[in-house]
Every structure is written in structure tokens, then in C-alpha cells.
Scaffold this motif. Structure first.
Motif, mmCIF file in Angstrom:
data_model
loop_
_atom_site.group_PDB
_atom_site.id
_atom_site.type_symbol
_atom_site.label_atom_id
_atom_site.label_comp_id
_atom_site.label_asym_id
_atom_site.label_seq_id
_atom_site.Cartn_x
_atom_site.Cartn_y
_atom_site.Cartn_z
ATOM 1 N N GLN A 50 105.790 -30.201 -3.535
ATOM 2 C CA GLN A 50 106.758 -31.299 -3.772
ATOM 3 C C GLN A 50 107.599 -31.009 -5.040
ATOM 4 O O GLN A 50 108.562 -31.165 -5.063
ATOM 5 C CB GLN A 50 106.009 -32.330 -4.097
ATOM 6 C CG GLN A 50 105.552 -33.101 -2.639
ATOM 7 C CD GLN A 50 104.795 -34.247 -2.731
ATOM 8 O OE1 GLN A 50 104.123 -34.769 -3.921
ATOM 9 N NE2 GLN A 50 104.264 -35.099 -1.450
ATOM 10 N N GLU A 53 110.411 -28.713 -4.421
ATOM 11 C CA GLU A 53 111.804 -29.506 -3.894
ATOM 12 C C GLU A 53 112.345 -30.113 -4.724
ATOM 13 O O GLU A 53 113.570 -30.220 -4.894
ATOM 14 C CB GLU A 53 111.330 -30.368 -2.742
ATOM 15 C CG GLU A 53 110.413 -29.943 -1.423
ATOM 16 C CD GLU A 53 111.738 -28.959 -0.713
ATOM 17 O OE1 GLU A 53 112.687 -29.430 -0.806
ATOM 18 O OE2 GLU A 53 110.931 -28.179 0.227
ATOM 19 N N LYS A 57 116.257 -29.208 -5.990
ATOM 20 C CA LYS A 57 117.222 -30.302 -5.745
ATOM 21 C C LYS A 57 118.138 -30.070 -7.052
ATOM 22 O O LYS A 57 119.236 -30.255 -7.125
ATOM 23 C CB LYS A 57 116.524 -31.574 -5.843
ATOM 24 C CG LYS A 57 117.339 -32.938 -5.865
ATOM 25 C CD LYS A 57 116.818 -34.299 -5.713
ATOM 26 C CE LYS A 57 117.777 -35.425 -5.740
ATOM 27 N NZ LYS A 57 117.097 -36.719 -5.581
ATOM 28 N N SER A 122 112.107 -26.134 4.461
ATOM 29 C CA SER A 122 112.464 -26.855 3.326
ATOM 30 C C SER A 122 113.975 -27.215 2.975
ATOM 31 O O SER A 122 114.911 -26.564 3.265
ATOM 32 C CB SER A 122 112.177 -25.677 2.035
ATOM 33 O OG SER A 122 112.793 -26.339 0.784
ATOM 34 N N GLY A 124 115.333 -28.574 0.322
ATOM 35 C CA GLY A 124 115.916 -28.021 -0.742
ATOM 36 C C GLY A 124 116.420 -26.388 -0.564
ATOM 37 O O GLY A 124 117.339 -26.220 -1.196
#
Length: 240
Positions: A50, A53, A57, A122, A124
Motif C-alpha cells: 500500500q 502505491e 502516486k 498495480s 501506480g
């Protein structure tokens, strides 16, 4: 130092403005609760991915801003943002290392809770790929408008803002390769070699991705310069 007794003034949930601004209630609720764990190490596994990600971002945002500066002819501002994006990738790579402490038997239990989920999915990484493609196209178009090839650029001065931006893009590409190398190393340490991942993709296919380049012409320029400097090669005139 005592906690401030000042009342929260920001909108949102949480007892303090820190909690409201950082949205810690929602953030800390995004992981599975202990009653839902198939193994306690699920918390480690989820937090690592997490947080990756979130860093991805940020990286996507930085590259998008760099693209805006590049389109405006501001190579220096774009370079700084690409360097920051590379630093974000360094942090992603470093925190992957904690997964080396995940015992293979524990992950074998966790893996059953992943379904067909895979890092290949993913969001991202998908957005990062598109951002690098956009930057590569924009940089190539800029060089073309100046009637320069990447090799011409590298024959110029390292102090040239475009030269420096090109090197920042190459450094970012190297960070992607290092991230992929660490991913492969951790994967084989935890699940072994010659096996299939959760998406039924052979783990041993990962090394082929390490050599893939997001800014290929900047790497090809190095090959071109080496070849032209080889014994017997005709010297090329450096453009003014």
C-alpha cells in the motif's frame, strides 16, 4: 512535550487537526484487521504494497509536472522534478527489503488470501509507465525540433540544461531497473525459483524486464557514441 490542547478547526473526522488533515482514521483502517488475517504477517505485506502505491502516486504526479515544465521549455525545472521522482523510487526499493524477513512458510499461507492478485496489476505502476512514455515522446520531439539527436546532445556540454535533463531521465530509468532487480530478488527469496506467481506468470520471467528501458533512445545514444569511437570508425563532426 505535552500535546496541545487547542481544539481541532479543520473539517473532517478525528480528534485533532493532524488526524483530520492526514485522514489517519481512514488510512489506518485500510489494512485487514487481526480477526481477518490468515497470518499476522499479512499486515507487513499489505503495508509494504500500500505504501508503494502511495509513493508511485507521488512519482506519477512529479513526472506529470516535469512534463508540463518540459513542454514550456523549462528543462531545469523538469530536471529537479525527475530527480525527486527518482528519489521516491529509491525509497520504494529500499522498503521492499523488509520483505526478505518474511519466512517462505508464512507467505505460503498469505498467498492463499491473494486470489489472482499480482504486482503486475498495480495501478501506480500502470500510471508510471504512461508518464514515462509521455516524457520520452515529449523529450524526443523537443530534440527533433532543435534538429538534435540524443547522440548530438551527448557530444555537447554536460552543463547544458537539456543534457542534464537527459541524464536525470537515465538516472530515473536506472531506478526502475534497480526496483525490478530488488523485486525479483525478494520474490525468489520468498517463493523460490522455477515457480508460478499468483497470476500464473513464471517468476523467472522477471529478469527479462530488468533490461527494459523507458527512455530507449538515450541508452541507444551511448551505444552509438561507443561505436563511432571504436578503432577504424570515421570520426563525426560535433555540431556547434
Amino acid at each position: 512535550m505535552p500535546v496541545s490542547s487547542l481544539p481541532a478547526v479543520l473539517p473532517g473526522t478525528g480528534g485533532t487537526d493532524y488526524a483530520r488533515y492526514m485522514r489517519t482514521d481512514e488510512l489506518l483502517a485500510l489494512q485487514k484487521s487481526p480477526v481477518d488475517w490468515v497470518h499476522p504477517d499479512e499486515l507487513l505485506f499489505q503495508i509494504v504494497h500500500q505504501s508503494s502505491e502511495l509513493w508511485l502516486k507521488l512519482t506519477r504526479s512529479l513526472l506529470s509536472r516535469a512534463l508540463t515544465h518540459l513542454s514550456a521549455g523549462q528543462a531545469g525545472a523538469a530536471e529537479l522534478l525527475v530527480h525527486r521522482a527518482a528519489e521516491a523510487l529509491r525509497l520504494i526499493t529500499e522498503h521492499l527489503r523488509i520483505l526478505r524477513s518474511l519466512p517462505p512458510a508464512h507467505f505460503a499461507v498469505i498467498r492463499r488470501a491473494l486470489g489472482n492478485g499480482s504486482g503486475f496489476e498495480s495501478p501506480g505502476w500502470r500510471l508510471l509507465r504512461s508518464a514515462t512514455t509521455e516524457l520520452d515522446i515529449a523529450f524526443s520531439r523537443l530534440l527533433s525540433s532543435l534538429r538534435l539527436t540524443p547522440a548530438d546532445l551527448y557530444r555537447g556540454q554536460p552543463s547544458d540544461p537539456l543534457y542534464r535533463l537527459a541524464e536525470a531521465l537515465v538516472a530515473f530509468d536506472e531506478r526502475i531497473a534497480l526496483w525490478r532487480t530488488e523485486h525479483y530478488s525478494v520474490a525468489t527469496r520468498v517463493i523460490g525459483q522455477g515457480v508460478l506467481g499468483t497470476r500464473h506468470t513464471p517468476v523467472d520471467s522477471l529478469p527479462a524486464l530488468i533490461a527494459h528501458r523507458r527512455f530507449p533512445t538515450l541508452w541507444e545514444a551511448r551505444t552509438a557514441l561507443t561505436q563511432t569511437s571504436s578503432p577504424g570508425a570515421c570520426p563525426r563532426r560535433v555540431q556547434p
